[in-house]
Design an enzyme around this catalytic site. Sequence first.
Site, short mmCIF file in Angstrom:
data_model
loop_
_atom_site.label_atom_id
_atom_site.label_comp_id
_atom_site.label_asym_id
_atom_site.label_seq_id
_atom_site.Cartn_x
_atom_site.Cartn_y
_atom_site.Cartn_z
N GLU A 54 0.86 -1.19 0.00
CA GLU A 54 0.00 0.00 0.00
C GLU A 54 0.91 1.25 0.00
O GLU A 54 1.90 1.27 0.73
CB GLU A 54 -0.85 -0.03 1.28
CG GLU A 54 -1.98 0.93 1.28
CD GLU A 54 -2.94 0.64 2.43
OE1 GLU A 54 -2.49 0.54 3.58
OE2 GLU A 54 -4.15 0.52 2.16
N ARG A 129 -4.46 -4.14 -0.43
CA ARG A 129 -5.69 -3.40 -0.69
C ARG A 129 -5.81 -3.03 -2.18
O ARG A 129 -4.90 -3.27 -2.96
CB ARG A 129 -5.84 -2.15 0.18
CG ARG A 129 -6.03 -2.45 1.66
CD ARG A 129 -6.82 -1.35 2.35
NE ARG A 129 -7.05 -1.65 3.76
CZ ARG A 129 -6.35 -1.12 4.76
NH1 ARG A 129 -5.39 -0.27 4.51
NH2 ARG A 129 -6.63 -1.44 5.99
N1 ATP Z 1 -1.30 -13.11 12.99
C1 ATP Z 1 -0.71 -12.22 13.78
N2 ATP Z 1 -0.47 -12.53 15.07
C2 ATP Z 1 0.11 -11.64 15.90
N3 ATP Z 1 0.49 -10.41 15.55
C3 ATP Z 1 0.27 -10.05 14.28
C4 ATP Z 1 -0.33 -10.93 13.33
N4 ATP Z 1 -0.41 -10.29 12.15
C5 ATP Z 1 0.11 -9.06 12.36
N5 ATP Z 1 0.53 -8.93 13.62
C6 ATP Z 1 1.14 -7.71 14.21
O1 ATP Z 1 0.11 -6.72 14.21
C7 ATP Z 1 0.62 -5.46 13.82
C8 ATP Z 1 -0.14 -4.99 12.55
O2 ATP Z 1 0.19 -5.85 11.49
P1 ATP Z 1 0.38 -5.34 9.99
O3 ATP Z 1 1.25 -4.14 9.96
O4 ATP Z 1 0.77 -6.53 9.19
O5 ATP Z 1 -1.12 -4.90 9.67
P2 ATP Z 1 -1.76 -4.30 8.35
O6 ATP Z 1 -3.05 -5.01 8.12
O7 ATP Z 1 -0.79 -4.36 7.22
O8 ATP Z 1 -2.02 -2.80 8.76
P3 ATP Z 1 -2.54 -1.54 7.88
O9 ATP Z 1 -4.00 -1.72 7.69
O10 ATP Z 1 -2.27 -0.37 8.73
O11 ATP Z 1 -1.77 -1.51 6.61
C9 ATP Z 1 2.10 -5.64 13.60
O12 ATP Z 1 2.77 -5.24 14.77
C10 ATP Z 1 2.26 -7.15 13.37
O13 ATP Z 1 3.53 -7.58 13.81
N1 GNG Z 2 -9.53 7.04 4.95
C1 GNG Z 2 -8.76 6.11 4.41
N2 GNG Z 2 -8.98 5.75 3.14
C2 GNG Z 2 -8.28 4.79 2.50
O1 GNG Z 2 -8.52 4.48 1.33
C3 GNG Z 2 -7.24 4.19 3.25
N3 GNG Z 2 -6.35 3.23 2.98
C4 GNG Z 2 -5.60 3.08 4.07
N4 GNG Z 2 -5.99 3.92 5.03
C5 GNG Z 2 -5.32 4.11 6.34
C6 GNG Z 2 -5.56 3.01 7.31
C7 GNG Z 2 -4.26 2.95 8.07
O2 GNG Z 2 -4.28 3.90 9.13
C8 GNG Z 2 -3.21 3.40 7.06
C9 GNG Z 2 -2.44 2.27 6.42
O3 GNG Z 2 -3.29 1.32 5.89
O4 GNG Z 2 -3.92 4.13 6.09
C10 GNG Z 2 -7.02 4.62 4.56
N5 GNG Z 2 -7.76 5.58 5.15
#
Ligand code: ATP
Ligand code: GNG
Length: 264
Positions: A54, A129
């Site tokens: 992303e 995403r």
């Molecule tokens: N299955 C899991 N078990 C435990 N901890 C996890 C797991 N998956 C992710 N985490 C932890 O949770 C936190 C958020 O994970 P991650 O950054 O992968 O989320 P994301 O979905 O990519 O977030 P965003 O929506 O902000 O992009 C990180 O600190 C990661 O180490």
């Molecule tokens: N408003 C809004 N619109 C989007 O399309 C979008 N995509 C991601 N996010 C926010 C979520 C996490 O904080 C952070 C990383 O995912 O960015 C968004 N927020």
Amino acid sequence: MATPPKRMCSQPDLDSSFEKRVKKISIEGNIAAGKSTFVQLLERESEEWEVIPEPIGKWCNIQTTDNEYEELTTSQKSGGNLLQMLYDKPSRWSYTFQTYACLSRIRAQLQPHSAKLQQAEHPVKFYERSVFSDRYVFASNLFESGDLNETEFSIYKDIHSWLFSQFEDKLELDGMIYLRADPERCMQRLKSRGREEEQGIPLEYLENLHHKHECWLYNRTTRLDFEYLKEIPILVLDVNDDFKNDRIKQQSIADKVKEFLSTL
Ligand SMILES: Nc1ncnc2c1ncn2[C@@H]1O[C@H](COP(=O)(O)OP(=O)(O)OP(=O)(O)O)[C@@H](O)[C@H]1O
Ligand SMILES: Nc1nc(=O)c2ncn([C@H]3C[C@H](O)[C@@H](CO)O3)c2[nH]1
């Protein structure tokens, strides 16, 4: 002397046949559900799989070149951090954020395929995403919370639909993977990750986003504007469990992804 007309350098047939061969999958899920962690796992699984993250770096560091005004603009005060500006004042910045998120996702998705991917026999591209999460989760939620007004939401949707129609053949996905986690679990992970901009996010926001994901990807009741999206295959994975340090769980997840890909 007149310069000769420029010749097209691309090879349309080769490009389009490769384009069709690349399977394109988006990874969807709530904030901090674990998408980045999950795609890291996928990247290790196969040389033929590539991940497009992303573009959050772009949203947190908007470059400004205008030094004309002495007084600092809101954007300069926040150091060009649009994500911070959004969370600080959603009613002011939601429209700007959503249009920029849409543009930057489309740009990321239009990047040429890497040389490694072009050599792959079964190339797969995973996107963290998609332009659809932008619209059916975030923008829709901000409209319902009143942070996008009716005019802003209409203009955003118009831009979104038009851009999609212009690049449809390159933006269409073959499938989606929905990483399903309880909002409380996401809140716990959001806190432990500690991204500064997100620390004021209330549980209610994650609950609302969870509801949006559930309607769209689990119950499939969201009204969609793109025909092909209504039938797109979706793999739902429960990611409430900690798989970060568990090789067996990781392998089981990777196997489910492989099985899903084989059906597309
Ligand atoms: N299955 C899991 N078990 C435990 N901890 C996890 C797991 N998956 C992710 N985490 C932890 O949770 C936190 C958020 O994970 P991650 O950054 O992968 O989320 P994301 O979905 O990519 O977030 P965003 O929506 O902000 O992009 C990180 O600190 C990661 O180490
Ligand atoms: N408003 C809004 N619109 C989007 O399309 C979008 N995509 C991601 N996010 C926010 C979520 C996490 O904080 C952070 C990383 O995912 O960015 C968004 N927020």
